[in-house]
Design a protein around this motif. Structure first.
Motif, mmCIF file in Angstrom:
data_model
loop_
_atom_site.group_PDB
_atom_site.id
_atom_site.type_symbol
_atom_site.label_atom_id
_atom_site.label_comp_id
_atom_site.label_asym_id
_atom_site.label_seq_id
_atom_site.Cartn_x
_atom_site.Cartn_y
_atom_site.Cartn_z
ATOM 1 N N ALA A 1 0.815 -1.222 0.000
ATOM 2 C CA ALA A 1 0.000 0.000 0.000
ATOM 3 C C ALA A 1 0.846 1.269 0.000
ATOM 4 N N THR A 2 1.812 1.343 0.881
ATOM 5 C CA THR A 2 2.660 2.537 0.959
ATOM 6 C C THR A 2 3.379 2.764 -0.365
ATOM 7 N N ALA A 3 3.945 1.708 -0.887
ATOM 8 C CA ALA A 3 4.709 1.816 -2.136
ATOM 9 C C ALA A 3 3.820 2.279 -3.281
ATOM 10 N N GLU A 4 2.622 1.727 -3.349
ATOM 11 C CA GLU A 4 1.714 2.055 -4.454
ATOM 12 C C GLU A 4 1.327 3.534 -4.462
ATOM 13 N N GLN A 5 1.281 4.130 -3.265
ATOM 14 C CA GLN A 5 0.839 5.525 -3.186
ATOM 15 C C GLN A 5 1.956 6.536 -3.405
ATOM 16 N N MET A 6 3.172 6.068 -3.570
ATOM 17 C CA MET A 6 4.273 7.020 -3.750
ATOM 18 C C MET A 6 4.138 7.699 -5.109
ATOM 19 N N PRO A 7 4.382 9.023 -5.174
ATOM 20 C CA PRO A 7 4.243 9.723 -6.459
ATOM 21 C C PRO A 7 5.235 9.164 -7.486
ATOM 22 N N GLY A 8 4.755 8.966 -8.695
ATOM 23 C CA GLY A 8 5.627 8.464 -9.751
ATOM 24 C C GLY A 8 5.637 6.955 -9.878
ATOM 25 N N VAL A 9 4.969 6.276 -8.947
ATOM 26 C CA VAL A 9 4.915 4.812 -9.018
ATOM 27 C C VAL A 9 3.763 4.399 -9.921
ATOM 28 N N HIS A 10 4.024 3.545 -10.883
ATOM 29 C CA HIS A 10 2.971 3.088 -11.795
ATOM 30 C C HIS A 10 2.380 1.754 -11.386
ATOM 31 N N ALA A 11 3.175 0.918 -10.780
ATOM 32 C CA ALA A 11 2.647 -0.393 -10.377
ATOM 33 C C ALA A 11 3.594 -1.051 -9.387
ATOM 34 N N ILE A 12 3.008 -1.802 -8.480
ATOM 35 C CA ILE A 12 3.784 -2.744 -7.683
ATOM 36 C C ILE A 12 3.261 -4.119 -8.074
ATOM 37 N N LEU A 13 4.087 -4.860 -8.770
ATOM 38 C CA LEU A 13 3.640 -6.172 -9.244
ATOM 39 C C LEU A 13 3.985 -7.235 -8.218
ATOM 40 N N HIS A 14 3.086 -8.192 -8.100
ATOM 41 C CA HIS A 14 3.296 -9.320 -7.189
ATOM 42 C C HIS A 14 2.443 -10.463 -7.713
ATOM 43 N N ARG A 15 2.397 -11.529 -6.925
ATOM 44 C CA ARG A 15 1.687 -12.728 -7.367
ATOM 45 C C ARG A 15 0.239 -12.454 -7.739
ATOM 46 N N GLY A 16 -0.371 -11.509 -7.029
ATOM 47 C CA GLY A 16 -1.795 -11.270 -7.242
ATOM 48 C C GLY A 16 -2.124 -10.514 -8.523
ATOM 49 N N ASN A 17 -1.139 -9.821 -9.116
ATOM 50 C CA ASN A 17 -1.511 -8.962 -10.247
ATOM 51 C C ASN A 17 -0.562 -9.020 -11.435
ATOM 52 N N ILE A 18 0.397 -9.949 -11.398
ATOM 53 C CA ILE A 18 1.392 -9.915 -12.486
ATOM 54 C C ILE A 18 0.817 -10.423 -13.811
ATOM 55 N N GLY A 19 -0.255 -11.194 -13.745
ATOM 56 C CA GLY A 19 -0.781 -11.778 -14.984
ATOM 57 C C GLY A 19 -0.067 -13.087 -15.271
ATOM 58 N N GLN A 20 -0.551 -13.781 -16.288
ATOM 59 C CA GLN A 20 -0.031 -15.128 -16.508
ATOM 60 C C GLN A 20 1.351 -15.131 -17.152
ATOM 61 N N ILE A 21 2.213 -15.930 -16.567
ATOM 62 C CA ILE A 21 3.499 -16.241 -17.208
ATOM 63 C C ILE A 21 3.580 -17.765 -17.244
ATOM 64 N N PHE A 22 3.793 -18.327 -18.433
ATOM 65 C CA PHE A 22 3.816 -19.785 -18.566
ATOM 66 C C PHE A 22 5.216 -20.325 -18.263
ATOM 67 N N ARG A 23 5.277 -21.627 -18.066
ATOM 68 C CA ARG A 23 6.578 -22.298 -17.965
ATOM 69 C C ARG A 23 7.142 -22.552 -19.362
ATOM 70 N N SER A 24 8.394 -22.848 -19.419
ATOM 71 C CA SER A 24 9.022 -23.184 -20.704
ATOM 72 C C SER A 24 9.650 -24.569 -20.601
ATOM 73 N N ILE A 25 9.796 -25.228 -21.736
ATOM 74 C CA ILE A 25 10.492 -26.519 -21.770
ATOM 75 C C ILE A 25 11.538 -26.469 -22.872
ATOM 76 N N PRO A 26 12.576 -27.316 -22.738
ATOM 77 C CA PRO A 26 13.616 -27.308 -23.771
ATOM 78 C C PRO A 26 13.111 -27.875 -25.081
ATOM 79 N N GLY A 27 13.612 -27.352 -26.172
ATOM 80 C CA GLY A 27 13.284 -27.851 -27.501
ATOM 81 C C GLY A 27 14.533 -28.452 -28.123
ATOM 82 N N PRO A 28 14.492 -28.735 -29.416
ATOM 83 C CA PRO A 28 15.658 -29.316 -30.075
ATOM 84 C C PRO A 28 16.833 -28.335 -30.107
ATOM 85 N N GLY A 29 18.036 -28.898 -30.128
ATOM 86 C CA GLY A 29 19.233 -28.056 -30.143
ATOM 87 C C GLY A 29 19.297 -27.252 -28.860
#
Ligand code: MOS
Length: 752
Positions: free
Chosen positions: A62-90
């Motif tokens: 909360a404190t961080a989010e209200q600081m002037p000039g701050v656009h976002a504090i990202l965390h588990r609740g709001n980062i959006g989906q990031i998938f896992r990756s697996i190795p491919g050929p080569g």
């Protein structure tokens, strides 16, 4: 045996060549990742966990989010989906820490990213990151230094695929060791080490619709693209990675780390470009380190010094989240001739960030152990350590049962001995003096793998007489820009200053990783093939353009040399510059593409392809004030043709200086209470610098290895660090009588 000298050459290949990118670097024009600026760009600063084991119970933003000039504090609740990756050929889809950032609330190591502050200035982002409050349910971290192998199956999964823990075996090593007239059984320890490239990890993410461009300090843009495409669910052609200059990496930038998806997710969220540059302290947390190793080496030998058996059983640390394999036994099966051998490994999980390749991964700590054991055996047998090695020189790779493509290790020993003056060595401990200092002399052998990764390149010949060569590989400071320029110049005859090199961009033909000392060897054939195709296109122009002096000829009647087309029968006379032919045809350019296939990982190789070498090291010791210095090093390297002898010597000298650090200075210490790396700054993590470095004399043998490429060049980035610590610790023993088997050698070890 005659020593082969550098062949006298008029070619641009095989000579001292100053860096073509040097002026750009020294004038500040070269763009490193954090030199790219974008309108509206925001700055991101990660919040690192201050525990190394446990769970986040509350995150107060909360404190961080209200600081002037701050656009976002990202965390588990709001980062959006990031998938896992697996190795491919080569080499695609490779990643050490697969867990997407913020995937769960579990903390596995100190400094693990738990939130990200995004703001208009770096200073605001830093203040906001500092204002994020985390509450934890902490448990005691495991950063125990003594290693016991975890209870794991005989085959384990690693970052590089499944590995059998019985790594290598031949003969009956247990029986041979039990019956050997002379035996040795010692355990060698190498510490956690942290890569400390001058340029910290940096990334800038820019989204345009569904297209992501990532500016990154990377040793492998093509692999990074494949990981990012998977993490953001994008077609590969919607991801572009750009790395124009890298302030070195030492392996820490070889595979992507979680800061990349963090920056990309943040930019997606705020709808603006986002830059994330790590602080030096963070470089010790989540971007790799060399695992700690504990290696038991047992040797059995005859009284004459012929090896009968060799056991190499090693354990290394891994983090909770990754499975980096530290291949300490890589060189053990073929470095020496020995009929009975076994190599095994085990792993020990610790609450630390991901382990990673660090210059000479696996083999560097491995050769420290096995070369130290060879030196101790020589001492035990009262035999010269060079003689012991000569006596055990193999005729073939006894592990694979195939010949070496090119192995001149004995010649390395001979040349190194001569240049160092090894025959003047009095083996008695503390017996040699100079200027009131006690001298210690030690030596060791070394090797490094040679191979090719797959590579593609494009060459343009242009109407102004210039040439452009392009490949999506990187220059991590080792000289790849210059190597590509030399190769294109050699094949096209265009002078070096008229060759433009483009690399570090996934929109170019796919080039190799800057890793494994393999980039140079990989690009040679691809660049030559691309140049040849461009020259072929030029021949067609030459015979088909009205007004061309060759218009009545067939393409195969024409030759091309020094940038000129001529009739072969004319012996080079009446040549016409390619720029003239292009202008006559109103063509800006002809282009060619070239490919070369990988040999790395070939399951059925015809030859064992390795580089070899040796180090002779001198230390000075002042027992009155416990002062130890490395005072002289002679290194001889057998790495095939050396394309740029100046950059080549630089590579070996730099590696030797790093080896002085490995032997005497470097180690990362983790606090047993909270798991934090304690010495996480350049003031406290001591690397060898100029003041620690003596004159390092480097000699190359010049036997081209045509199994690797048409020039016969193998890689040289890592071999200089292999073996050097064993040479120095043996010199320390020779001077002081103290045998140190745990790196780095500390003054207190010598006061005993
Ligand atoms: Mo090197 S450790 O292969 O980047």
């Amino acid at each position: 045996m005659a020593t082969q000298q550098a062949p006298p050459t008029v070619s641009i290949i095989g000579r001292d060549t100053v860096r073509v990118d040097g002026p750009r670097k020294v004038t500040g024009v070269a763009q490193f990742t954090s030199d790219f600026h974008f309108p509206g760009m925001l700055y991101a600063v990660p919040v690192g966990a201050t525990i190394a084991n446990g769970r986040i119970t509350k995150l107060d933003t909360a404190t961080a989010e209200q600081m002037p000039g701050v656009h976002a504090i990202l965390h588990r609740g709001n980062i959006g989906q990031i998938f896992r990756s697996i190795p491919g050929p080569g080499f695609s889809g490779i990643c050490e820490e697969r867990r997407p950032p913020f995937e769960d609330d579990v903390v596995r190591y100190y400094g693990q990213y738990i939130a990200l502050a995004v703001a208009e200035t770096f200073e605001t982002a830093k203040a906001a990151a500092d204002a994020v409050r985390a509450t934890y349910a902490a448990e005691k971290p495991n950063v125990e230094l003594h290693l016991v192998a975890d209870d794991e199956p005989d085959e384990v999964m690693t970052t590089f695929g499944p590995r059998k823990r019985l790594d290598n075996q031949r003969g009956d090593p247990d029986a041979a060791f039990a019956n050997a007239p002379v035996t040795l059984d010692h355990t060698y320890v190498t510490p956690f080490e942290t890569h400390n490239p001058l340029e910290p990890h940096a990334t800038t993410a820019v989204w345009e619709g569904q297209t992501l461009t990532l500016y990154e300090s990377s040793q492998g843009v093509v692999n990074l693209r494949s990981v990012l495409a998977q993490m953001f669910g994008l077609p590969i052609e919607h991801v572009r990675v750009i790395t124009k200059f890298v302030g070195s990496g030492f392996g820490s930038k070889l595979w992507p780390w979680t800061l990349c998806p963090l920056a990309a997710a943040a930019a997606r969220q705020v709808g603006k470009p986002v830059r994330l540059v790590l602080a030096r302290k963070m470089m010790f947390h989540a971007v790799g380190h060399r695992p700690r190793t504990q290696q038991r080496v047992r040797l059995g030998a005859t009284r004459e010094g012929k090896l009968i058996s060799l056991h190499h059983d090693y354990i290394y640390t891994r983090s909770v989240l990754e499975a980096h394999h530290e291949d300490c036994g890589e060189a053990t099966p073929f470095q020496y001739s020995v009929p009975n051998l076994r190599v095994t490994f085990g792993r020990a999980k610790r609450n630390i960030g991901g382990g990673a390749d660090m210059r000479g991964p696996g083999r560097v700590p491995g050769l420290y152990a096995t070369e130290s054991a060879m030196n101790e055996l020589a001492h035990q047998l009262n035999m010269d350590p060079v003689k012991l090695r000569i006596l055990n020189e193999p005729k073939i790779d006894e592990s694979l049962g195939i010949p070496f493509s090119s192995r001149h290790l004995l010649e390395c020993f001979q040349l190194g001995s001569e240049k160092f003056g090894w025959s003047n060595r009095n083996p008695a401990v503390g017996s040699m003096q100079r200027d009131g200092l006690t001298l210690g002399w030690g030596m060791a052998g070394c090797s490094w793998v040679a191979a090719r990764f797959s590579a593609a390149a494009n060459v343009q010949l242009r109407d102004d007489g210039t040439c452009r060569v392009a490949s999506a590989t990187q220059d991590i400071g080792t000289g790849t820009y210059t190597i590509l320029a030399q190769l294109a110049s050699a094949r096209t005859g265009v002078p070096l200053e008229k060759v433009e090199v483009e690399l570090g961009d996934t929109s170019l033909p796919e080039g190799p990783l800057s890793g494994g000392s393999i980039a140079t060897g990989s690009v040679v054939n691809a660049v030559f093939a691309a140049a040849d195709e461009a020259i072929g296109a030029l021949m067609t122009i030459a015979v088909s353009t009205p007004g061309s002096p060759f218009v009545h000829r067939k393409p195969d009647e024409l030759g091309f040399e020094d940038g000129k087309v001529f009739v072969k029968n004319d012996n080079g006379a009446n040549g016409v510059a390619f720029s003239d032919l292009l202008r006559r045809a109103n063509l800006r350019m002809v282009t060619g593409n070239g490919q070369s296939a990988a040999t790395f990982g070939d399951p059925k190789p015809k030859f064992s392809t390795q580089s070899f070498g040796c180090h002779f090291a001198e230390v000075t010791w002042q027992p009155e004030i416990a002062r130890l210095r490395v005072s002289r090093v002679v290194t001889v390297i057998d790495a095939g043709e050396i394309i740029n002898t100046l950059a080549g010597r630089n590579q070996i000298q730099g590696a030797v200086v790093m080896g002085i650090g490995m032997a005497l200075l470097e180690r990362t210490e983790y606090d047993p209470q909270n798991g934090a790396p304690i010495n996480s700054s350049l003031a406290d993590y001591i690397v060898a610098v100029n003041a620690d470095a003596p004159a390092v004399e480097v000699h190359f043998l010049y036997y081209p290895d045509k199994e690797i490429n048409q020039v016969g060049a193998r890689g040289i980035g890592e071999i200089g660090l292999a073996g050097i610590a064993a040479a120095i610790t043996d010199a320390v023993h020779h001077a002081t009588g103290v045998r140190v088997r745990e790196l780095p050698v500390k003054i207190e070890d010598l006061l005993a």
